[in-house]
Design a protein around this motif. Structure first.
Motif, PDB file in Angstrom:
ATOM      1  N   GLN A   1       0.824  -1.337  -0.059  1.00 25.71           N
ATOM      2  CA  GLN A   1       0.045  -0.095  -0.046  1.00 25.71           C
ATOM      3  C   GLN A   1       0.598   1.301  -0.057  1.00 25.71           C
ATOM      4  OE1 GLN A   1      -2.695  -0.365   3.325  1.00 25.71           O
ATOM      5  NE2 GLN A   1      -4.101  -1.638   2.295  1.00 25.71           N
TER       6      GLN A   1
ATOM      7  N   THR B   1     -13.080   1.465  -8.168  1.00 23.73           N
ATOM      8  CA  THR B   1     -12.327   0.971  -7.014  1.00 23.73           C
ATOM      9  C   THR B   1     -12.661   0.889  -5.840  1.00 23.73           C
ATOM     10  OG1 THR B   1     -10.820   2.636  -6.674  1.00 23.73           O
ATOM     11  CG2 THR B   1      -9.991   1.116  -8.621  1.00 23.73           C
ATOM     12  N   ASP B   2     -11.911   0.260  -4.906  1.00 19.55           N
ATOM     13  CA  ASP B   2     -12.316   0.731  -3.417  1.00 19.55           C
ATOM     14  C   ASP B   2     -11.592   1.729  -2.672  1.00 19.55           C
ATOM     15  OD1 ASP B   2     -14.023  -1.438  -2.944  1.00 19.55           O
ATOM     16  OD2 ASP B   2     -12.735  -2.781  -2.914  1.00 19.55           O
TER      17      ASP B   2
ATOM     18  N   PRO C   1      -5.350   2.510  -0.697  1.00 17.94           N
ATOM     19  CA  PRO C   1      -6.597   3.005   0.102  1.00 17.94           C
ATOM     20  C   PRO C   1      -7.018   4.584  -0.524  1.00 17.94           C
ATOM     21  CG  PRO C   1      -4.433   3.442   1.369  1.00 17.94           C
ATOM     22  CD  PRO C   1      -4.031   2.470   0.243  1.00 17.94           C
TER      23      PRO C   1
ATOM     24  N   ASP D   1      -6.323  -1.562  -7.924  1.00 19.47           N
ATOM     25  CA  ASP D   1      -6.706  -2.681  -7.492  1.00 19.47           C
ATOM     26  C   ASP D   1      -5.853  -3.709  -7.074  1.00 19.47           C
ATOM     27  OD1 ASP D   1      -9.472  -2.191  -7.600  1.00 19.47           O
ATOM     28  OD2 ASP D   1      -9.655  -2.631  -9.836  1.00 19.47           O
ATOM     29  N   ASP D   2      -4.748  -3.846  -7.810  1.00 17.04           N
ATOM     30  CA  ASP D   2      -3.696  -4.845  -7.642  1.00 17.04           C
ATOM     31  C   ASP D   2      -2.947  -4.405  -6.247  1.00 17.04           C
ATOM     32  OD1 ASP D   2      -4.241  -6.067 -10.067  1.00 17.04           O
ATOM     33  OD2 ASP D   2      -2.451  -5.185 -11.096  1.00 17.04           O
ATOM     34  N   ASN D   3      -2.752  -3.309  -5.891  1.00 22.59           N
ATOM     35  CA  ASN D   3      -2.061  -2.748  -4.684  1.00 22.59           C
ATOM     36  C   ASN D   3      -3.220  -2.639  -3.223  1.00 22.59           C
ATOM     37  OD1 ASN D   3       1.004  -2.802  -5.661  1.00 22.59           O
ATOM     38  ND2 ASN D   3      -0.329  -1.719  -7.267  1.00 22.59           N
ATOM     39  N   ASP D   4      -4.379  -2.581  -3.589  1.00 25.19           N
ATOM     40  CA  ASP D   4      -5.302  -2.283  -2.823  1.00 25.19           C
ATOM     41  C   ASP D   4      -4.846  -0.874  -2.019  1.00 25.19           C
ATOM     42  OD1 ASP D   4      -7.293  -2.794  -0.872  1.00 25.19           O
ATOM     43  OD2 ASP D   4      -6.220  -3.537   0.692  1.00 25.19           O
TER      44      ASP D   4
END
Length: 302
Positions: A191, A262-263, A242, A237-240
């Protein structure tokens, strides 16, 4: 390093024709002190901290200006001709400045000369330096050293004052750097990523131990393509990741597409190329770099 044609902007002649009705920077009344002229407001503020009371410091561009595509005016030329010293960033940031300075006989210093340069990534920019070296507090200290030396050459009588001012200001910059690194120390490795609209944070990311990702390399090309947005979405997405960010001088709409897909949260607005007015959020460079560091930490650490 070679200049990439994609970063080139309109010539001085064209700018003079199109903007002949505009005035240059608001010059303070000549009070007898040597005049130091900088190409943009960030440099002016750093220079003022080093100069103290001994020099009059002004910026060619005004607060909030987009420096990449600035077009000098006839008034700018008149102001520059009256200067005792001109400071520019170099690294192909002020492409317009090359033609500008050739028309006047005034000494100038490139304040980024001692920076360990990072090139812009991508085939279209091969060999082109990323110009945003001041966005690292560590690099900003190199700018300060260059200014202190230039001011001592210009005004030897006050050389000791310039050196003392430089040391005090560098201590403040180092504190920002130390605080940023400490605040990010516990962030999970995957992250540790800084995602922005423009690739203006390569130096800050390097010196803070972050991986940089962005939609477009430089603000001269801020029309995001679907492919650029898709690549950033994949990275997030791949690295989440934030949180993602965007700069104050451009639209955040492309980055909002990343947020929607994405989130990641939108972590906030970052400042890069220009200070705000005195009553704005980043009236000084220390305000700017502290704001960016705090915004990045808050977004990435939650």
């Amino acid at each position: 390093m070679p200049k990439n044609p994609r970063i080139a902007v309109a010539s001085l002649a064209a700018g003079a024709v199109l903007l002949s009705g505009c005035s240059g920077p608001d010059a303070a009344e000549d009070d007898g002190r040597p005049l130091v002229l900088t190409t943009f407001t960030v440099l002016a503020d750093i220079a003022q901290n080093v100069a103290g009371e001994h020099l009059r410091v002004e910026s060619i561009t005004k607060p909030g200006a987009e420096i990449h595509g600035y077009e000098p005016t006839p008034g700018d030329i008149r102001d520059a001709a009256d200067a005792d010293l001109i400071l520019d960033n170099g690294l192909n940031l002020e492409v317009w400045f090359r033609q500008f300075v050739e028309t006047i006989d005034v000494p100038h210093v490139v304040v980024s000369n001692d920076v360990d340069v990072i090139d812009i990534t991508g085939d279209a920019y091969a060999g082109t330096p990323n110009p945003h070296a001041w966005m690292s507090p560590a690099n900003a200290q190199l700018y300060v050293d260059s200014m202190a030396t230039a001011f001592a050459d210009l005004d030897p009588e006050h050389a000791d004052d310039y050196a003392a001012n430089a040391d005090a200001y560098k201590a403040d910059l180092q504190q920002v750097q130390d605080d940023l690194v400490a605040a990010l120390a516990d962030l999970p490795e995957h992250q540790r990523a800084l995602v922005t609209c423009e690739g203006a944070f390569s130096y800050l990311a390097r010196d803070a131990g972050l991986t940089e990702a962005y939609i477009w390399p430089v603000n001269a090309e801020q029309q995001a393509t679907p492919q650029q947005i898709a690549q950033v979405i994949e990275f997030v997405d791949d690295n989440d990741v934030p949180a993602v960010f965007c700069e104050s001088t451009v639209s955040d709409k492309p980055m909002q597409q990343v947020v929607e897909a994405t989130d990641a949260e939108f972590g906030g607005v970052l400042y890069v190329d220009s200070l705000s007015e005195a009553d704005g959020p980043v009236p000084t460079y220390l305000d700017l770099i502290r704001h960016d560091a705090d915004t990045i930490v808050a977004g990435l650490t939650g």
